[in-house]
Design a protein around this motif. Structure first.
Motif, PDB file in Angstrom:
ATOM      1  N   ASP A  37     -13.321  -6.839 -10.289  1.00 59.02           N
ATOM      2  CA  ASP A  37     -12.345  -6.126 -11.119  1.00 59.02           C
ATOM      3  C   ASP A  37     -12.963  -4.878 -11.746  1.00 59.02           C
ATOM      4  O   ASP A  37     -12.336  -3.820 -11.790  1.00 59.02           O
ATOM      5  CB  ASP A  37     -11.785  -7.039 -12.209  1.00 59.02           C
ATOM      6  N   ILE A  38     -14.204  -5.000 -12.216  1.00 59.17           N
ATOM      7  CA  ILE A  38     -14.880  -3.838 -12.786  1.00 59.17           C
ATOM      8  C   ILE A  38     -15.047  -2.751 -11.725  1.00 59.17           C
ATOM      9  O   ILE A  38     -14.787  -1.572 -11.976  1.00 59.17           O
ATOM     10  CB  ILE A  38     -16.246  -4.241 -13.386  1.00 59.17           C
ATOM     11  N   ALA A  39     -15.452  -3.135 -10.519  1.00 59.76           N
ATOM     12  CA  ALA A  39     -15.620  -2.165  -9.427  1.00 59.76           C
ATOM     13  C   ALA A  39     -14.290  -1.497  -9.080  1.00 59.76           C
ATOM     14  O   ALA A  39     -14.249  -0.292  -8.808  1.00 59.76           O
ATOM     15  CB  ALA A  39     -16.199  -2.851  -8.190  1.00 59.76           C
ATOM     16  N   GLN A  40     -13.203  -2.252  -9.104  1.00 64.53           N
ATOM     17  CA  GLN A  40     -11.903  -1.668  -8.797  1.00 64.53           C
ATOM     18  C   GLN A  40     -11.477  -0.675  -9.875  1.00 64.53           C
ATOM     19  O   GLN A  40     -10.934   0.383  -9.564  1.00 64.53           O
ATOM     20  CB  GLN A  40     -10.854  -2.764  -8.617  1.00 64.53           C
ATOM     21  N   ILE A  41     -11.727  -1.001 -11.129  1.00 60.53           N
ATOM     22  CA  ILE A  41     -11.388  -0.073 -12.216  1.00 60.53           C
ATOM     23  C   ILE A  41     -12.232   1.192 -12.106  1.00 60.53           C
ATOM     24  O   ILE A  41     -11.720   2.309 -12.237  1.00 60.53           O
ATOM     25  CB  ILE A  41     -11.549  -0.760 -13.590  1.00 60.53           C
ATOM     26  N   LYS A  42     -13.520   1.047 -11.828  1.00 57.91           N
ATOM     27  CA  LYS A  42     -14.393   2.215 -11.657  1.00 57.91           C
ATOM     28  C   LYS A  42     -13.919   3.081 -10.485  1.00 57.91           C
ATOM     29  O   LYS A  42     -13.893   4.312 -10.588  1.00 57.91           O
ATOM     30  CB  LYS A  42     -15.837   1.774 -11.430  1.00 57.91           C
ATOM     31  N   ALA A  43     -13.565   2.456  -9.369  1.00 56.02           N
ATOM     32  CA  ALA A  43     -13.089   3.206  -8.201  1.00 56.02           C
ATOM     33  C   ALA A  43     -11.783   3.924  -8.520  1.00 56.02           C
ATOM     34  O   ALA A  43     -11.576   5.066  -8.099  1.00 56.02           O
ATOM     35  CB  ALA A  43     -12.903   2.269  -7.006  1.00 56.02           C
ATOM     36  N   TRP A  44     -10.916   3.280  -9.257  1.00 56.75           N
ATOM     37  CA  TRP A  44      -9.639   3.887  -9.655  1.00 56.75           C
ATOM     38  C   TRP A  44      -9.889   5.110 -10.531  1.00 56.75           C
ATOM     39  O   TRP A  44      -9.287   6.166 -10.323  1.00 56.75           O
ATOM     40  CB  TRP A  44      -8.794   2.846 -10.385  1.00 56.75           C
ATOM     41  N   ILE A  45     -10.793   4.986 -11.488  1.00 60.92           N
ATOM     42  CA  ILE A  45     -11.117   6.113 -12.355  1.00 60.92           C
ATOM     43  C   ILE A  45     -11.728   7.246 -11.532  1.00 60.92           C
ATOM     44  O   ILE A  45     -11.344   8.410 -11.678  1.00 60.92           O
ATOM     45  CB  ILE A  45     -12.050   5.669 -13.503  1.00 60.92           C
ATOM     46  N   ALA A  46     -12.671   6.914 -10.644  1.00 60.59           N
ATOM     47  CA  ALA A  46     -13.322   7.927  -9.807  1.00 60.59           C
ATOM     48  C   ALA A  46     -12.326   8.633  -8.890  1.00 60.59           C
ATOM     49  O   ALA A  46     -12.520   9.807  -8.557  1.00 60.59           O
ATOM     50  CB  ALA A  46     -14.429   7.289  -8.979  1.00 60.59           C
TER      51      ALA A  46
ATOM     52  N   PRO B 243     -13.967  -1.326  -3.194  1.00 60.57           N
ATOM     53  CA  PRO B 243     -14.495  -2.478  -3.915  1.00 60.57           C
ATOM     54  C   PRO B 243     -13.917  -3.779  -3.382  1.00 60.57           C
ATOM     55  O   PRO B 243     -12.752  -3.851  -3.015  1.00 60.57           O
ATOM     56  CB  PRO B 243     -14.041  -2.244  -5.355  1.00 60.57           C
ATOM     57  N   CYS B 244     -14.747  -4.775  -3.361  1.00 61.80           N
ATOM     58  CA  CYS B 244     -14.304  -6.134  -3.028  1.00 61.80           C
ATOM     59  C   CYS B 244     -13.728  -6.247  -1.625  1.00 61.80           C
ATOM     60  O   CYS B 244     -12.864  -7.083  -1.377  1.00 61.80           O
ATOM     61  CB  CYS B 244     -13.294  -6.626  -4.057  1.00 61.80           C
ATOM     62  N   ASN B 245     -14.158  -5.370  -0.734  1.00 58.68           N
ATOM     63  CA  ASN B 245     -13.699  -5.380   0.659  1.00 58.68           C
ATOM     64  C   ASN B 245     -12.199  -5.166   0.800  1.00 58.68           C
ATOM     65  O   ASN B 245     -11.589  -5.615   1.752  1.00 58.68           O
ATOM     66  CB  ASN B 245     -14.119  -6.682   1.353  1.00 58.68           C
ATOM     67  N   ASP B 246     -11.591  -4.500  -0.156  1.00 61.67           N
ATOM     68  CA  ASP B 246     -10.165  -4.187  -0.087  1.00 61.67           C
ATOM     69  C   ASP B 246     -10.023  -2.812   0.549  1.00 61.67           C
ATOM     70  O   ASP B 246     -10.505  -1.829  -0.003  1.00 61.67           O
ATOM     71  CB  ASP B 246      -9.554  -4.190  -1.492  1.00 61.67           C
ATOM     72  N   PRO B 247      -9.401  -2.712   1.714  1.00 53.41           N
ATOM     73  CA  PRO B 247      -9.316  -1.429   2.403  1.00 53.41           C
ATOM     74  C   PRO B 247      -8.352  -0.429   1.756  1.00 53.41           C
ATOM     75  O   PRO B 247      -8.402   0.747   2.036  1.00 53.41           O
ATOM     76  CB  PRO B 247      -8.836  -1.808   3.808  1.00 53.41           C
ATOM     77  N   THR B 248      -7.467  -0.893   0.894  1.00 49.07           N
ATOM     78  CA  THR B 248      -6.511   0.016   0.270  1.00 49.07           C
ATOM     79  C   THR B 248      -7.090   0.600  -1.009  1.00 49.07           C
ATOM     80  O   THR B 248      -7.800  -0.082  -1.741  1.00 49.07           O
ATOM     81  CB  THR B 248      -5.184  -0.707  -0.064  1.00 49.07           C
ATOM     82  N   PRO B 249      -6.803   1.871  -1.287  1.00 50.07           N
ATOM     83  CA  PRO B 249      -7.315   2.462  -2.523  1.00 50.07           C
ATOM     84  C   PRO B 249      -6.667   1.803  -3.742  1.00 50.07           C
ATOM     85  O   PRO B 249      -5.505   1.398  -3.701  1.00 50.07           O
ATOM     86  CB  PRO B 249      -6.908   3.930  -2.428  1.00 50.07           C
ATOM     87  N   ALA B 250      -7.431   1.703  -4.807  1.00 52.98           N
ATOM     88  CA  ALA B 250      -6.904   1.115  -6.039  1.00 52.98           C
ATOM     89  C   ALA B 250      -5.915   2.076  -6.685  1.00 52.98           C
ATOM     90  O   ALA B 250      -6.231   3.229  -6.906  1.00 52.98           O
ATOM     91  CB  ALA B 250      -8.052   0.812  -6.993  1.00 52.98           C
ATOM     92  N   THR B 251      -4.724   1.596  -6.960  1.00 48.09           N
ATOM     93  CA  THR B 251      -3.744   2.368  -7.725  1.00 48.09           C
ATOM     94  C   THR B 251      -3.385   1.558  -8.961  1.00 48.09           C
ATOM     95  O   THR B 251      -3.602   0.352  -9.013  1.00 48.09           O
ATOM     96  CB  THR B 251      -2.458   2.644  -6.915  1.00 48.09           C
TER      97      THR B 251
END
Length: 129
Positions: free
Chosen positions: A114-123, A37-45
């Protein structure tokens, strides 16, 4: 010679069609892993990405000292507190979906990033670190 001229346009058209097909097939997109999400190459933790989002948008009402009075009993002050909550409820509220209380209460919807990052973190299974 007359036959040759009649065949030439057909051959030229066939050659153009083959060239076009080769070009189009070279431009196809092979779907791999979803981009971050948001062109951030690191996984959301939780520690690096999610906790700061909750700090900025949620903990004024869902923090450790105020969640009983302001946050409807939902304590999002810790990783464990967020993991205990239904992911569907969190996503529904922050996305302002019908049937969910829009959060932050009385405020604008948080950013799509932020919503996309939270969704990616949950997934990804809600990684802590």
């Amino acid at each position: 010679m007359h036959k040759f001229l009649r065949l030439f346009p057909t051959r030229a058209l066939a050659g153009a069609a083959v060239s076009l097909l080769a070009f189009v097939s070279a431009c196809t997109y092979s779907k791999g892993p979803e981009p971050s999400p948001c062109n951030d190459p690191t996984p959301a933790t939780y520690a690096a990405v999610i906790s700061p989002i909750f700090d900025a948008n949620c903990r004024a009402c869902h923090g450790a000292t105020v969640y009983q009075t302001l946050g409807g009993g939902n304590d999002y002050s810790t990783y464990e507190g967020i993991k205990r909550q239904s992911s569907r409820l969190i996503i529904g509220c922050i996305s302002h979906e019908a049937g969910y209380n829009p959060m932050p209460k009385g405020g604008a919807k948080i950013s799509e990033c932020d919503i996309a990052q939270i969704k990616a973190w949950i997934a990804a299974g809600q990684p802590n670190n």
